[in-house]
Design an enzyme around this catalytic site. Sequence first.
Site, short mmCIF file in Angstrom:
data_model
loop_
_atom_site.label_atom_id
_atom_site.label_comp_id
_atom_site.label_asym_id
_atom_site.label_seq_id
_atom_site.Cartn_x
_atom_site.Cartn_y
_atom_site.Cartn_z
N ARG A 157 0.62 -1.32 -0.54
CA ARG A 157 0.10 0.02 0.37
C ARG A 157 0.82 1.39 0.31
O ARG A 157 1.94 1.02 0.47
CB ARG A 157 -0.79 0.01 1.52
CG ARG A 157 -1.86 -0.50 0.95
CD ARG A 157 -2.96 -0.47 0.08
NE ARG A 157 -4.74 -1.15 0.20
CZ ARG A 157 -4.50 -2.18 -0.58
NH1 ARG A 157 -3.91 -2.53 -1.03
NH2 ARG A 157 -5.84 -2.16 0.21
N GLU B 260 -4.23 6.99 -4.82
CA GLU B 260 -4.73 6.44 -6.01
C GLU B 260 -5.59 6.39 -6.51
O GLU B 260 -6.66 7.40 -6.03
CB GLU B 260 -4.06 5.28 -5.51
CG GLU B 260 -3.09 4.33 -5.21
CD GLU B 260 -2.98 2.91 -4.89
OE1 GLU B 260 -3.97 2.23 -5.43
OE2 GLU B 260 -1.84 2.19 -5.26
N HIS C 199 -1.17 0.41 -9.90
CA HIS C 199 -1.67 -0.74 -8.68
C HIS C 199 -2.01 -2.04 -9.47
O HIS C 199 -3.27 -2.30 -9.21
CB HIS C 199 -2.89 -0.23 -7.77
CG HIS C 199 -2.66 -0.82 -6.79
ND1 HIS C 199 -3.27 -0.31 -5.45
CD2 HIS C 199 -2.82 -2.24 -6.48
CE1 HIS C 199 -3.60 -1.11 -4.72
NE2 HIS C 199 -3.32 -2.69 -4.87
#
Length: 313
Positions: free
Chosen positions: A232, A261, A279
């Site tokens: 993360r 994000e 991601h």
Amino acid sequence: MTKTLLLMGPLFDKTMQTLESTYNVSRYWEADHPEQLLATISDECVGVVTDGGRGVEASVLEKLPNAKVVSVFGVGVDAVDLNFCKQHGIAVGNTPDVLSDDVADLAVGLALATCRQMVNADSYTRANAWASDGAYPLSTRMSGKQAGIFGMGSIGECLAKRLSAFNMPVSYCNRNEKAKSPYQFVPTLEQLAEQVDFLFITAAATPGTIGAVNKAVLDALGTTGYLINVSRGTLVEQSALVDYLTNNRIAGAGLDVFEDEPNVPATLLSMKNVVLQPHVASGTFETREAMGNLMLENLQCHFSNQTLTASVV
């Protein structure tokens, strides 16, 4: 009667098709008036489905008093209000293990791409600079270097096996030392960073890990060290990382995740010592299908009065 669920955001197509053919699904992200949607399904909604990035907040759950399960399409549950779920008897399930191989694969790929400058060398070749300017400059070897893993869970263990094949001695920092682990345990992240050439972040996002990769850790990693994050973005102090990369205070970074994000700091976009991914560490057809199957299995277990296959709460 078909059970009613709230779906917070879109999922893998095949999973959504199965979900919507099995349950009466309300799509939260498409609602023009979300509050009105929640009021409409308040009494009949018995569960929530979401992904690890979107999660579900207490302000939604409190409007669904009969929702007693949250099934997460993903490993991370940091975007789910777990305290609210615990207090209100809401079961929470996720999809661990099934994505570990793909995430570990991408972590290795990011490390190689970063230290061997594969993206820059690709651009160099495409621009015909090889012919006009000569051989591309030398890069840095990965094989045989010291590797450190922050978070020795399922992903960390899969990654360690891959790194060992590169003849990389592996050390790790974890909340607890792993019994019978063949890898060296290091009690603090700063100590780990000081000992390694590549620092891989695979820990879960928890109150104890958020912001764990700070200036002290980056200082310890040093000017020849590489940071690889497939966990993360919030585990890293992003502003500090940008500063250290800008000023060559670490050698480089391979990043699949970011603090906010899908927004990526503009400074990172032009850096040649960084490899960026949107991601996608678990983003293969095979893993997405496996994640969907486990997410659906967690729901089925709950509605059959069984313990969730992969239970968080």
